[in-house]
Design an enzyme around this catalytic site. Structure first.
Site, PDB file in Angstrom:
ATOM      1  CD1 TRP A 139      27.087  74.955 -85.223  1.00 38.26           C
ATOM      2  CD2 TRP A 139      28.308  74.821 -86.932  1.00 38.26           C
ATOM      3  NE1 TRP A 139      26.127  74.879 -86.167  1.00 38.26           N
ATOM      4  CE2 TRP A 139      26.969  75.137 -87.182  1.00 38.26           C
ATOM      5  CE3 TRP A 139      29.464  74.805 -88.069  1.00 38.26           C
ATOM      6  CZ2 TRP A 139      26.703  75.202 -88.706  1.00 38.26           C
ATOM      7  CZ3 TRP A 139      28.977  74.916 -89.422  1.00 38.26           C
ATOM      8  CH2 TRP A 139      27.648  74.849 -89.792  1.00 38.26           C
ATOM      9  CD  GLU A 162      33.788  92.779 -98.842  1.00 42.88           C
ATOM     10  OE1 GLU A 162      33.376  91.824 -99.429  1.00 42.88           O
ATOM     11  OE2 GLU A 162      34.864  92.978 -97.868  1.00 42.88           O
ATOM     12  CB  THR A 218      37.312  90.636-102.017  1.00 40.20           C
ATOM     13  OG1 THR A 218      36.812  89.949-103.372  1.00 40.20           O
ATOM     14  CG2 THR A 218      36.357  91.668-101.565  1.00 40.20           C
ATOM     15  CE  LYS A 271      25.100  71.436 -88.035  1.00 35.32           C
ATOM     16  NZ  LYS A 271      23.875  72.068 -88.579  1.00 35.32           N
TER      17      LYS A 271
END
Length: 552
Positions: free
Chosen positions: A447, A332, A185, A442
């Site tokens: 949100w 992944e 990654t 947040k």
């Protein structure tokens, strides 16, 4: 009762049987320089891939050994995609854009025995060896000859190795669950995490891409592979093109946006895949050109890594009748999770409705299951287009664990991969990514989606690039900060605030600060580097961060 079927193994080199018999004369084309191309056929490719496998055996590489590459998108690198896993060794494509410390980490973690490198990477390899690469025994230079160098290890010439090898050497059959490739990654947090792909996973992923109607990876395509072959196996496009017999075009070393425009014109490219930022840069290169550019052959443009803006989608459609599509994937998952397709039952929608669908991440690809779960209880949420939570996926090509990494327990849970992305799924099955869990803001208990803000900012005619991050705020804990690259120097923050209000955002969502910057920082795979922006602000404070980011 067992089915009565042959147990043939799903192996990458099994693609060669089909390709060499059905598409032997189709070509792989690599850009060498302005107007200069290397061309050869899939027949030639198959012979050289087998020579490479034979040469690897001569160097003592065998089943399970890891072979690293530091290379650009070109025909020799493509040969390693089949020659190395064909002998049951494991191809580790090392990200050229990681820092040297991270590259060393991945080489050490993979325990690469051999490195195959481009000439322009030799100094980097020398520096890495100075830092210590205890498992690396030799280096192969992907070139016609070996230039002067300062490597203390045995150094071989790729073409000399192939010339001495047997083009009739065969790749044997073995267990399809054997490791074929390894990618790490891109390390948005902590050290890179290793993902080990099996032959079975990569074959199934390529077959899923081959059957997708919107991608249309058919024999008639002339496909330009812009996505780096060192990242997520080039999104598995090289394998899919070879499986289907498409003409595969590789942009070579150090390509620029103008080079991509030239390649499309020179070769009549019909499809390409690249990061969203590349699509934007191609548009800007065409606009800045001192002569008309003809990209009319380009009908399919797959932009990934993050959602392409409606503005970019509309520009390619209006200028060249080219459909911009997106998928959703991650290292992944080999890598694809979703891909856009417009259901026939929804095709009668108006322009705004169709664009809204095209800006989703699409539908789950075949063989994959996805669910959205409450972030606290992990209970599965309904597909209602409103319930927002964490995405979990599983499939035959989803990683079951990271390579020798304790972080497996945080991501692989009860047979599902927790993606780290947050969003919802509508009743038709379209997946809408709201943000990476770490990028959601947040603010005052509410949100805020940075992706929604970015998409709307990119619609403004004076905006070339835009990204939004959350920064600390004494009153609201977090507030959005926008980094914007103007395409017109007259752009003002008030214009952007008015634009966002007109787009339907409530005032509380609108960023308090707009930084006009010459360039948005980007990660090693071309995504906007929000971590870097947040880090500069956290370390320097907002006023000093403006100077560090070049804000005017």
């Amino acid at each position: 009762m067992r089915g009565l079927m042959f147990d043939s193994q799903l192996l990458l080199h099994s693609f060669l049987w089909r390709t060499e018999r059905l598409f032997a004369d189709k070509q792989i084309v690599t850009r060498l320089g302005p107007g200069e191309y290397h061309r050869y056929t899939y027949r030639d490719f198959g012979k050289r891939a087998r020579r490479l496998g034979d040469a690897m055996r001569t160097l003592g590489i065998g089943p399970g050994d890891r072979v690293g590459t530091l290379a650009w998108n070109h025909y020799r690198h493509l040969e390693t995609y089949f020659g190395v896993p064909g002998i049951q060794a494991v191809l580790h494509t090392i990200n050229l854009r990681l820092s040297p410390a991270q590259q060393k980490f991945t080489i050490d973690k993979a325990e690469d025995r051999l490195l195959l490198v481009d000439v322009d990477q030799l100094d980097l390899v020398a520096d890495l060896l100075d830092l210590g690469l205890p498992t690396v025994e030799a280096v192969v230079v992907l070139a016609d000859s070996v230039p002067e160098h300062r490597l203390p290890l045995p150094v071989h010439c790729y073409e000399e190795l192939l010339a001495a090898a047997d083009e009739d050497a065969q790749f044997e059959e073995f267990d399809e669950h054997s490791a074929s490739a390894m990618c790490f990654t891109s390390a948005t947090t902590g050290d890179p995490k290793g993902v080990v792909y099996s032959h079975r996973a990569m074959v199934l992923q390529a077959m899923c891409l081959a059957m997708h109607d919107k991608l249309n990876m058919s024999e008639s395509q002339v496909w330009l592979e812009v996505a780096p072959m060192f990242h997520c196996n080039g999104w598995n496009i090289p394998h899919t093109a070879l499986l289907q017999g498409a003409t595969l075009v590789l942009p070579g070393a150090h390509p620029s946006p103008a080079d991509y425009v030239d390649i499309i014109e020179d070769l009549g490219v019909t499809g390409m895949n690249a990061a969203v930022t590349i699509g934007t840069m191609i548009r800007d290169a065409v606009r800045a050109s001192d002569r008309p550019r003809d990209l009319s052959t380009l009908s399919t443009l797959w932009l990934g890594g993050q959602a392409p803006s409606k503005a970019v989608m509309k520009w390619f459609r209006d200028e060249y009748d080219c459909e911009v599509m997106q998928g959703y994937g991650m290292t992944e998952n080999s890598p694809q999770i979703c891909f856009f397709a417009l259901k026939s039952t929804l095709a009668d929608g108006d322009d705004d409705e169709i664009y809204a669908l095209r800006q989703t991440q699409g539908l789950p690809i075949p063989l994959l299951q996805i669910k959205v779960c409450d972030q606290e209880t992990r209970e599965e949420l309904p597909w209602d287009g409103q319930s927002i939570g964490d995405f979990f996926v599983r499939s035959p090509f989803t990683a079951s664990e990271y390579y020798k990494d304790e972080r497996t327990k945080d991501s692989m849970i009860d047979g599902w991969l927790r993606t780290g992305d947050v969003g919802c799924i509508d009743p038709e099955g379209y997946v809408l990514l709201k943000d990476r869990s770490k990028d959601l803001i947040k603010s005052g208990g509410e949100w805020i989606s940075t992706i929604d803000l970015e998409n709307s900012l990119m619609l403004h005619p004076k905006v070339a690039e835009a990204t939004v991050v959350g920064i600390e705020d004494e009153k609201w804990l977090e507030r959005p900060l926008a980094c914007v690259v103007p395409s017109d120097p007259s752009l003002t923050a008030d214009e952007l605030r008015d634009h966002l209000l007109a787009e339907g955002f409530i005032k509380f969502w609108i960023p308090d600060t707009f930084l006009f910057v010459p360039e948005v920082p980007k990660t090693s795979v071309g995504k906007y580097d929000k971590k870097a922006i947040r880090g500069v602000v956290a370390d320097e404070g907002l006023e000093r961060a403006k100077a560090a980011l070049g804000a005017g």
